[in-house]
Write a protein that holds these residues in place. Structure first.
Motif: not given
Length: 910
Positions: A42-43, A45, A176-177, A179, A221, A223-224, A227
């Motif tokens: 999901h993320s 970071k 998905k995210h 950063e 950051k 985006t999908v 990536q």
């Protein structure tokens, strides 16, 4: 999890063997994905806040197992060398596990009590000394969400007039995210902030930089869609290091003094000074393991380094394998004529043999000491030794502490020793200790196409000495507990950091009372300490770390104490230093080699231990294990598992004798199953020599063994044994190195190591490595081709014998028809006729005539040993012994089977 518990966590960690097989790995959040595993990231970071060169970094991942079945998940974060881990949390379906730092034995006892009481207890491992990896492992039921979060801190060091902050970013799959967020707060002011394209052209222009006078913000950051490796790809292109470089404003000042919350930090980096002449000895490893790309890159780098020497510099070159050679027996000036001659010398080097680090360093020290005695050195010059090596010592003095002691005993205080370790096999901890104890620094480069540029960059860091025998003078009564990153000389482009406690009431007077003296200069600090202004500035900035001075002081102090502990002359002093390190580690909540981290659930029913085992040889970089459901691996053949009756009976064939083997010093036994005979021979070669056992270029398989020598000769003969055995499975892209210290699986630039104290199994692309603690390791390829390496330990204080290895290879038709090598040539069984048996000249033995390969040989009946089932006394194996290193039985001469590296093929026919 169910009922607030970690499911079958206890079961997972009880099955240590299965812990290496079929599990999900999240390394820096990184997983290698095989098929549709229903794992969702999901993320991912990363947040890093740099306050006056101190970076506090947080890595956080949120993962969900959407499969209906449980999957094993490993969170394995790569942390920069030297960073201190100080917090880890894990949230499983809303239940948060928190951490605490305890003295290591106390933490282990608490962990053991939890297991004894039936509580769920897992194990995390962080590597000793370097703290390069931090790993958490658990079994995740279907439908479960997990969040991992780790915090670590490190000072950002200045090299070549630039600060470089490196953050590994390796999610392993689309997030998905995703950063990366970096805030920089520098009270001294920022001169520049840059983000090199270290992740590749794919991400050019995605990073954003916002820079003010004293603050900056960097974000990444993607985006999908950004990536993805390609528009239709389901794999991520994010895989590497995200790097930020910057420097602070310096004007004409010699340094910067920052006082905050009762601590001071003194940054010292004068630039407007003329470089001092240097006396430099290059000590270059030219053993067999340096053959090929490593040596070519080293030669290329050395040619550039020699060109960059100044005319008032003096230098010479030593190259060493099992012997030490000097290009010049004394230092020469770096004239054009001499540097060109030195280039031709290094171009003619051909790597071979073993590694005698001890004698090479002592020879270099002797040359510098003699030059000093003869008055050949400029009083203002700086003397240094640069050691370049890719491995552990295999010849001469083998004990690393003894080498350290020998160097320290002979080297002068004004000589700096710099160590450059090449590749993943090098014992970097040893090189780092060696350098730190002798006024230098160490660095590891990776033995690839970038080796040359990395070597030149390292040399540039130490090639411009500006100040010699530097000392700082701080007013007594105003400051206490002053500590520093170790220095003897100051080199241009670097920075010296001194920290201590200060009486805040008298802080304003401190800046005018600091002087720095060197044998070639005296400097007065030209920097004002604006205590009130700094205090106001930092308190207003929400990103600034209010405890940065205290944390940096603790970091520098602990590292200095660990270096002092290594050099402590008595056990009592070492014990006192250890107590101080332990107390500071507890006070500042950080993992060191003397503390451990306990991670517990809120009700205390589940517990994990973050430990740093001293006996584990660290893996130097991220590995790549597979993700998948927790299930037994059916690719493990039955013979690879020990029988319940005898834990040592890992057999490689239907009967104990049906193998080819090399054991002891070294004795070869060739099994001829069709003719029901065993033929044996010895090989007498030199320590450091690498013998090819299997060479099958068509199948892409090579097996080689490197010889080590006994501690001394017996009856005028130095016995040799296998100290390392290398396996190259070229078509799988895998290498395995087995030494008397560790078992290492190499997958491209990735390397995973285990010590002989481990028991477990590791599978990579249908290559199984099965380890039995302090006994043997079995390597199985595609379920039917197998090799066993047996470990022989001897009494450490034995005056002659050393630890060594034996290898056992099953006769098989799984090699190609062109297979060769000392053992490989007998995979296709030759016809052997033995007749005319008669008494030999040796009492109790018989002789005979052997017809083989067109030769008539006189052979002797005798006994050799098989150590697979009985490792101490062995099992007798009758065989016909061929004399003269197998001459006539082998194709060619045994010297035809010498190869330059552990992973080389041989050239034949002979």
């Amino acid at each position: 999890m169910h009922d607030g518990k970690l499911g079958n966590l206890d079961e997972l960690f009880d099955r240590e063997v299965d812990g290496f097989v079929s599990r999900s790995v999240l390394r820096n959040g990184r997983r290698q994905v095989a098929g549709d595993d229903n794992i969702v990231l999901h993320s991912y970071k990363v947040q890093s806040i740099i306050t006056s060169r101190l970076a506090n970094t947080m890595v956080q991942t949120k993962v969900e197992n959407r499969a209906r079945h449980s999957q094993n998940l490993v969170f394995d974060v790569q942390v920069p060398k030297g960073a201190f881990i100080h917090n880890f949390t894990m949230n499983v379906n809303g239940i948060t596990f928190t951490s605490s730092i305890k003295e290591k034995s106390a933490a282990r006892n608490q962990y053991a009590q939890a297991r004894a009481k039936g509580k769920a207890a897992g194990l995390l491992r962080s590597n000793a000394l370097d703290m390069e990896n931090f790993k958490a492992e658990l079994n995740v039921p279907g439908g479960t969400k997990v969040q991992f979060e780790i915090h670590y801190q490190e000072p950002i060091r200045r090299k070549l007039s630039t600060y470089e902050h490196i953050i590994p970013v390796q999610p392993g799959r689309l997030a998905k995210h995703l950063e990366v967020d970096i805030h920089i707060v520098e009270p001294q002011g920022l001169s520049f902030v840059r983000v090199p394209d270290t992740l590749g052209e794919h991400f050019k222009g995605i990073s954003a930089i916002s820079k003010g006078e004293k603050k900056a913000h960097v974000s990444f950051k993607p985006t999908v869609a950004q990536q993805r490796k390609c528009p239709t790809c389901s794999t991520t292109a994010v895989d590497g290091n995200f790097v930020v470089t910057y420097d602070v404003k310096r004007e004409s000042k010699a340094g910067e003094l920052e006082i905050f919350n009762g601590y001071f930090i003194h940054y010292f980096a004068p630039e407007q000074l003329d470089p001092l002449p240097k006396n430099i000895l290059f000590v270059i490893d030219v053993s067999g393991s340096m053959w090929g790309l490593k040596m070519r890159q080293t030669v290329e780098a050395m040619k550039t380094i020699l060109e960059d020497l100044r005319s008032d510099d003096q230098f010479s070159i030593l190259d060493f394998n099992h012997n030490v050679r000097c290009w010049r027996d004394s230092l020469v000036h770096a004239s054009k004529l001499q540097t060109e001659a030195a280039k031709k010398y290094i171009e003619g080097i051909h790597p071979n043999g073993g590694t005698n680090i001890n004698d090479a360093l002592l020879r270099a020290i002797f040359i510098l000491n003699e030059a000093n005695k003869l008055g050949m050195l400029d009083p203002n010059s700086v003397s240094m030794i640069v050691l370049v090596s890719d491995g552990d010592p295999t010849v001469g003095e083998l004990k690393l502490p003894a080498i350290q002691k020998n160097v320290k005993k002979n080297i002068r205080d004004d000589i700096s020793l710099f160590c450059l370790g090449i590749g993943f096999d090098v014992d970097y901890d040893f090189l780092k200790r060696l350098a730190q104890e002798n006024n230098g620094m160490a660095q590891r480069v990776f033995g690839n196409q970038e080796t040359s540029s990395q070597m030149k960059k390292f040399f540039n860091q130490v090639s411009t000495p500006l100040l010699k025998n530097l000392e700082f003078n701080y007013p007594q009564g105003l400051v206490s507990d002053v500590t520093h990153n170790s220095f003897q000389n100051y080199f241009g482009g670097s920075e010296i950091v001194v920290a201590g406690k200060v009486d805040t009431g008298n802080a304003q007077h401190l800046q005018s009372m600091i002087t720095a003296t060197a044998s070639n200069a005296q400097l007065v600090l030209e920097t004002l300490a604006d205590v009130e202004g700094l205090d106001e500035f930092l308190k207003k900035d929400k990103h600034a770390d209010p405890k940065f001075t205290e944390k940096l002081w603790a970091y520098i102090t602990i590292n200095q104490l660990m270096a002092e502990r290594n050099m402590a002359p008595t056990a009592a002093l070492k014990k006192n230093i250890t107590k101080t390190i332990l107390q500071m580690s507890l006070d500042h909540h950080i993992i060191t080699p003397y503390t451990a981290m306990l991670i517990e659930s809120p009700n205390g029913e589940e517990m994990m231990l973050a430990d740093s085992p001293q006996d584990r040889k660290r893996a130097c970089c991220p590995g790549a294990l597979t993700i998948g459901p927790a299930k037994p691996d059916n690719s493990i053949p039955s013979w690879a598992n020990p029988t319940p009756k005898d834990p040592l009976s890992l057999l490689m064939g239907p009967t104990a004798a049906a193998v080819h083997q090399v054991d002891n010093d070294p004795h070869f036994i060739i099994n001829l199953p069709r003719q029901q005979k065993n033929v044996c021979f010895n090989i007498d070669s030199e320590p450091g020599a690498i013998l090819n056992l299997i060479s099958d270029a068509e199948s892409g398989i090579a097996v080689n063994g490197q010889l080590i020598g006994a501690k001394k000769s017996l009856n005028n003969k130095l016995r040799t044994y296998f100290g390392k055995i290398g396996f190259h499975f070229e078509k799988k892209g895998l290498k395995v190195e087995v030494s008397t210290e560790a078992i290492t699986l190499k997958d491209g630039s990735s390397s995973t190591s285990f010590s002989w104290s481990d028991t477990g199994k590791l599978i990579r692309r249908r290559l199984l490595v099965s380890m039995q603690r302090d006994s043997n390791v079995t390597i199985t390829v595609d379920g039917d081709l197998s090799f066993m390496v047996v470990l022989h330990r001897v009494w450490k204080k034995h005056p002659i014998n050393v630890d060594f290895l034996g290898i056992y290879i099953q006769p098989t038709n799984n090699f190609s028809s062109s297979v060769h090598g000392l053992i490989g040539q007998f995979m296709l069984e030759p016809d052997v006729q033995i007749y005319n048996e008669r008494p030999s000249q040796e009492p109790g033995k018989s002789a005979a005539t052997m017809d083989v390969k067109g030769h008539k040989l006189t052979v002797t009946r005798g006994l050799q040993k098989d150590y697979r089932m009985e490792r101490v006394f062995g099992t007798n194996v009758p065989c016909w012994f061929v004399h003269n290193s197998g001459k006539g039985f082998l194709d060619g001469h045994y010297r035809d089977y010498l190869v330059p590296t552990l992973y080389s093929y041989i050239k034949h026919p002979f």
